[in-house]
Write a protein that holds these residues in place. Structure first.
Motif, short mmCIF file in Angstrom:
data_model
loop_
_atom_site.label_atom_id
_atom_site.label_comp_id
_atom_site.label_asym_id
_atom_site.label_seq_id
_atom_site.Cartn_x
_atom_site.Cartn_y
_atom_site.Cartn_z
N SER A 1 0.83 -1.21 0.00
CA SER A 1 0.00 0.00 0.00
C SER A 1 0.87 1.26 0.00
CB SER A 1 -0.94 0.00 1.21
OG SER A 1 -0.20 0.02 2.42
N LYS A 2 2.19 1.06 -0.19
CA LYS A 2 3.16 2.16 -0.29
C LYS A 2 3.30 2.98 1.00
CE LYS A 2 3.84 1.05 -4.56
NZ LYS A 2 3.54 1.91 -5.71
N GLN A 3 2.95 2.37 2.13
CA GLN A 3 3.15 3.04 3.42
C GLN A 3 4.53 2.74 3.99
OE1 GLN A 3 -0.44 1.29 5.29
NE2 GLN A 3 -1.05 3.40 5.71
N ARG A 4 5.05 1.56 3.71
CA ARG A 4 6.36 1.12 4.22
C ARG A 4 7.25 0.78 3.03
NH1 ARG A 4 8.25 -2.19 9.00
NH2 ARG A 4 6.19 -1.81 9.88
N HIS A 5 8.53 1.14 3.16
CA HIS A 5 9.49 0.80 2.11
C HIS A 5 9.85 -0.67 2.24
CE1 HIS A 5 13.00 0.97 -0.51
NE2 HIS A 5 12.63 2.19 -0.86
N ILE A 6 10.07 -1.34 1.12
CA ILE A 6 10.35 -2.76 1.14
C ILE A 6 11.66 -3.10 1.85
CG2 ILE A 6 11.55 -2.85 -1.09
CD1 ILE A 6 10.02 -5.53 -1.59
N GLN A 7 12.59 -2.14 1.90
CA GLN A 7 13.84 -2.42 2.60
C GLN A 7 13.64 -2.57 4.11
OE1 GLN A 7 16.73 0.82 2.64
NE2 GLN A 7 15.11 2.28 2.13
N HIS A 8 12.47 -2.14 4.62
CA HIS A 8 12.15 -2.30 6.03
C HIS A 8 11.20 -3.48 6.26
CE1 HIS A 8 14.21 1.38 6.75
NE2 HIS A 8 13.35 2.12 6.08
N ALA A 9 11.22 -4.44 5.34
CA ALA A 9 10.33 -5.60 5.47
C ALA A 9 11.05 -6.90 5.13
CB ALA A 9 9.12 -5.42 4.56
N ARG A 10 12.36 -6.92 5.31
CA ARG A 10 13.13 -8.08 4.87
C ARG A 10 12.72 -9.35 5.60
NH1 ARG A 10 19.71 -8.87 5.42
NH2 ARG A 10 19.92 -10.56 3.92
N GLY A 11 12.60 -9.28 6.93
CA GLY A 11 12.23 -10.47 7.69
C GLY A 11 10.88 -11.01 7.28
N SER A 12 9.92 -10.12 7.10
CA SER A 12 8.58 -10.56 6.70
C SER A 12 8.58 -11.10 5.28
CB SER A 12 7.60 -9.38 6.82
OG SER A 12 7.51 -8.96 8.17
N LEU A 13 9.40 -10.55 4.41
CA LEU A 13 9.50 -11.06 3.04
C LEU A 13 10.05 -12.48 3.04
CD1 LEU A 13 9.37 -10.61 -0.01
CD2 LEU A 13 11.64 -9.56 0.12
N VAL A 14 11.10 -12.74 3.83
CA VAL A 14 11.66 -14.08 3.92
C VAL A 14 10.64 -15.04 4.53
CG1 VAL A 14 13.45 -15.47 5.03
CG2 VAL A 14 14.04 -13.27 4.01
N TRP A 15 9.88 -14.56 5.53
CA TRP A 15 8.81 -15.37 6.12
C TRP A 15 7.80 -15.78 5.06
CZ3 TRP A 15 3.61 -14.08 6.17
CH2 TRP A 15 2.77 -14.89 6.96
N LEU A 16 7.41 -14.84 4.20
CA LEU A 16 6.44 -15.12 3.14
C LEU A 16 7.00 -16.17 2.17
CD1 LEU A 16 3.82 -14.36 1.54
CD2 LEU A 16 5.21 -12.66 0.34
N LEU A 17 8.26 -16.02 1.80
CA LEU A 17 8.87 -16.98 0.86
C LEU A 17 8.96 -18.37 1.47
CD1 LEU A 17 11.70 -14.68 -0.53
CD2 LEU A 17 9.61 -15.39 -1.74
N ASN A 18 9.29 -18.45 2.75
CA ASN A 18 9.35 -19.74 3.42
C ASN A 18 7.97 -20.40 3.48
OD1 ASN A 18 12.11 -19.58 3.86
ND2 ASN A 18 11.90 -18.68 5.91
N ARG A 19 6.94 -19.59 3.75
CA ARG A 19 5.58 -20.13 3.80
C ARG A 19 5.18 -20.62 2.40
NH1 ARG A 19 2.92 -21.74 7.85
NH2 ARG A 19 0.93 -20.73 7.35
N TYR A 20 5.53 -19.85 1.39
CA TYR A 20 5.21 -20.25 0.02
C TYR A 20 5.87 -21.59 -0.32
CZ TYR A 20 5.29 -20.34 -5.08
OH TYR A 20 5.18 -20.73 -6.38
N ASN A 21 7.17 -21.72 -0.01
CA ASN A 21 7.89 -22.95 -0.32
C ASN A 21 7.34 -24.14 0.45
OD1 ASN A 21 9.65 -21.77 -2.18
ND2 ASN A 21 11.05 -21.09 -0.57
N THR A 22 6.89 -23.90 1.67
CA THR A 22 6.29 -24.97 2.46
C THR A 22 4.98 -25.44 1.82
OG1 THR A 22 7.25 -24.09 4.49
CG2 THR A 22 5.36 -25.57 4.73
N LEU A 23 4.20 -24.48 1.30
CA LEU A 23 2.89 -24.81 0.72
C LEU A 23 3.00 -25.42 -0.67
CD1 LEU A 23 0.91 -21.61 1.78
CD2 LEU A 23 0.60 -23.91 2.70
N TYR A 24 3.94 -24.91 -1.49
CA TYR A 24 3.94 -25.28 -2.90
C TYR A 24 5.25 -25.91 -3.39
CZ TYR A 24 -0.19 -22.36 -2.77
OH TYR A 24 -1.40 -21.82 -2.45
N GLY A 25 6.30 -25.85 -2.58
CA GLY A 25 7.56 -26.45 -2.97
C GLY A 25 8.12 -25.83 -4.23
#
Length: 732
Positions: free
Chosen positions: A645-669
């Motif tokens: 929503s352009k409220q936060r810069h992506i450079q301040h979301a690294r941990g959450s981005l990695v969390w999302l990728l890990n969840r994706y890989n767990t769900l879909y490999g």
């Protein structure tokens, strides 16, 4: 004695007084002009006209003083230069460090002018650039510090005073007492300078030398004379400093030893195959000639990591600096750099200059400013050389008395200021302004038999002041002055509610060296917890340059880590670490989420070993507690939603981005999927987060902005895709 006169007579009186100063060898003098802007500009016109053909320096940009007036924060650029007249514009703001730097450029027989609003109104005057010490929502309606300074200046009989209310006090110039005759060799200006030149000029072998002096002692000129001597002896010399103009005195010293050598426009001097050259500290060519003698001028003004690199790179290094009252990292230079220097090099030579050259001994302006700003009279060489601690008995808490310094005046802080300044590597004399004038700031001390042996400075933050901006603070959309704890924690866990929690931040904590490791710091913090009970704070916080020793101390005092800095501090070379001790039930309930977020981000930190934390803090962030797991998931989703929503810069979301990728890989490999390309981009972005040029090159992007926009666009693809119940599965 002050005399009331008509304004029209001021110009004549002032001109006569200025002429009388020119007719004798006299000390420097302070002239205080107080009144409306128009009145101050009118009187300044007489003063500047008298100094028309001489060098004038000015700091502050509200009054129409001289065309070349510098902004207050730029005053340090004048270091190493001299003038006959210096004008400080206090209508802009009153910053002691800027005034001291400016005053240090005034030569003998010179004049320092300070222009202020009417002295009786000055404490209530709203400064234009005062935000450097006021937190959002706070205002300084009455400055105890300016009230104190006005009284000190007005009551000093040697200070000339012009007030719009008709007061004209122009004390006779104070003649310089002729010192005992001392035979000096040409071109030296003091016996100090002459003997130090003789001691330092012989370059025998490798090593590091440190030359220290208060302002006006001829330190930079001496460096130039040494550089010329080494050049004529067949050595190249490299000079580096923060500002190019600050080395003008060095080149004047070069002329004294080698008057026939040409100083070129690029600040270089050539003699045969060797040369003296000035380069900025970050210039790549500075590192080329390691056989050259390296001179680092005003070293305490430079980042400590760069100083360490240069000292290790060159075989012969001369460090020169002023450490009292002027440079922002002077205290850090003492507390962080000097111990490293002595532990790293087997040969470190210390030299100091004491006798003033730019002005005469017993200078009244220097004495007045040192007194007013509570500057230590401890000789610099005593600060440099390690002290042998006195033997003291063990101390029980029953022997200590805990109290607040309730008198908000510099005199009251005199006994604790030196301790406070030793507690942080970036503390400057401007600390007095913050101590005296910042709302919700408190100083508490521990006394032993009436003597202050420990000090604690705190700041209240957050609360209702941030209520209306809490959502913007949590997303990072707004960055406010102050309120470090509220903003950092709220943004870290994407919680608007926690932004308006009430925090007590520990700014400084220090114990007298003779009484360290006797439990006094722990006593101060335990006493603080009790003292805070009526204030109903939600948490106590602190932030510092992380070292294993400091982290261990705060953890024994029941503080837990919140957020680790991603970049080393330029001055200390340390990563910052924010820690907290939850106090209220609301803050305690959030502690597991804060701990999980800390672990999540720490696992991605490229130097996480620095923080030397217990193993249980390195555990997996997947909690067996369903409520905590849900809170952690919701936190990460909130952070990612703020990014798209352009409220936060992506450079301040690294941990959450990695969390999302890990969840994706767990769900879909690794199956071929609609989101595979977007996920691959985000995976590379996370992988090269600390090496963005590689990511930019891989995807043929033009720079950082396009790289961040590209990654954000791919995140939006992932977050907006919801086939096969993707969002539901993410949350569960």
């Amino acid at each position: 004695m002050a005399v009331a006169i008509n304004h029209s007579a001021f110009g004549e009186k002032l001109t006569t007084w200025l002429v009388s100063r020119e007719k004798q060898v006299c000390h420097r003098q302070l002239l205080l002009i107080s009144g409306s802007k128009a009145f101050c500009e009118q009187q300044l016109a007489f003063v500047t006209a008298h100094f028309n053909n001489r060098t004038i320096h000015a700091s502050g940009c509200v009054l129409n003083t001289v065309p070349q007036a510098l902004a207050l924060k730029q005053t340090t650029q004048l270091l190493g230069s001299t003038c006959s007249l210096a004008i400080y514009d206090a209508f802009d703001a009153f910053r002691p460090s800027a005034l001291l730097a400016l005053a240090g450029t005034v030569s003998g027989n010179g004049l320092l002018v300070i222009c202020t609003p009417d002295l009786k109104d000055w404490p209530e005057y709203k400064e234009l650039t005062t935000n450097h010490y006021l937190s959002y929502g706070h205002d300084c309606t009455f400055s105890a510090f300016r009230n104190y300074v006005a009284t000190e200046f007005r009551d000093n009989e040697a200070t000339a005073l012009l007030q719009e209310n008709g007061i004209c006090r122009l004390p006779p110039p104070l003649p310089v007492t002729k010192p005992d005759s001392v035979k000096l060799l040409t071109p030296f200006a003091s016996l100090d300078q002459q003997t130090t030149f003789a001691a330092m000029s012989n370059l025998s072998g490798e090593g590091v030398s440190l030359l220290t002096a208060d302002r006006g002692r001829g330190k930079s000129t001496l460096l130039g004379m040494l550089a010329a001597r080494w050049l004529l002896s067949g050595n190249s010399v490299s000079i580096c400093s923060r500002f190019p103009d600050s080395v003008s005195a060095i080149f004047e010293g070069i002329k004294r030893i080698a008057p026939n050598l040409e100083i070129k426009a690029d600040r270089s001097v050539v003699c045969g195959e060797n040369a003296i050259s000035w380069l900025p500290i970050d210039h790549p060519q500075l590192m080329d000639d390691t056989s050259a003698v390296l001179i680092i001028d005003e070293a305490a003004n430079l980042p400590i990591p760069e100083l360490k690199l240069l000292c290790e790179h060159f075989s012969r290094v001369i460090l020169s600096t002023t450490m009292r009252g002027y440079e922002g990292t002077g205290r850090g230079f003492l507390t962080r750099f000097i111990p490293w220097l002595t532990n790293t090099f087997s040969r470190v030579n210390y030299y100091s200059l004491v006798t003033p050259i730019r002005w005469s001994e017993h200078d009244p302006v220097e004495a007045l400013l040192n007194t007013v700003f509570q500057l230590t009279t401890e000789p610099v060489e005593e600060l440099i050389r390690p002290k042998i601690p006195r033997k003291t008995h063990s101390i029980s808490s029953n022997e200590l008395y805990f109290s607040e310094v309730t008198d908000k005046s510099p005199e009251a802080f005199a006994s604790v200021l030196t301790l406070l300044m030793s507690a942080h590597y970036q503390t400057t004399v401007d600390e007095l302004v913050r101590l005296c004038d910042t709302p919700d700031n408190h100083t508490l001390v521990a006394r032993l038999n009436g003597r202050v042996v420990g000090v604690l400075n705190i700041q209240f933050e957050g609360g209702d002041l941030l209520q209306s901006l809490a959502q913007d603070v949590a997303s990072g959309k707004r960055r406010l002055n102050g309120h470090l704890s509220a903003q950092s924690i709220s943004h870290f866990i994407a919680s608007a509610d926690i932004a308006s929690y009430r925090y007590c931040r520990v700014n400084r904590i220090a114990v007298e060296p003779d009484y360290q490791r006797k439990g006094i710091a722990t006593y101060l913090l335990n006493s603080l917890v009790k003292w805070l009970e009526p204030f109903e704070v939600d948490a106590i916080t602190t932030s510092f340059g992380a070292t294993p020793e400091l982290i261990g101390f705060w953890r024994t005092c029941h503080f837990e880590p919140v957020k680790a800095g991603l970049k080393r501090d330029a001055s200390s070379a340390e990563y910052s670490l924010l820690m907290w001790q939850p106090v209220s039930g609301n803050a305690t309930a959030l502690a597991p989420l804060v701990a999980a977020r800390f672990t999540q981000e720490l696992m991605l930190h490229h130097e996480r070993h620095i923080f030397n934390l217990p193993e249980h803090l390195h555990s997996d962030t997947n909690s067996s507690n369903s409520a905590q797991a849900t809170a952690f998931t919701n936190c990460n989703m909130a952070i990612l939603q703020q990014v798209i929503s352009k409220q936060r810069h992506i450079q301040h979301a690294r941990g959450s981005l990695v969390w999302l990728l890990n969840r994706y890989n767990t769900l879909y490999g690794t199956r071929d999927f609609a989101l595979s390309q977007a996920v691959a981009v985000l995976t590379n972005f996370a992988l090269y987060f600390d090496d963005l040029p590689t990511f930019i090159s891989h995807y043929h992007l033009t720079g950082k902005k396009q790289a961040y926009d590209f990654a954000t666009a791919k995140l939006i693809e992932v977050m907006e895709w919801d086939d096969e119940g993707f969002h539901h599965r993410l949350r569960h």
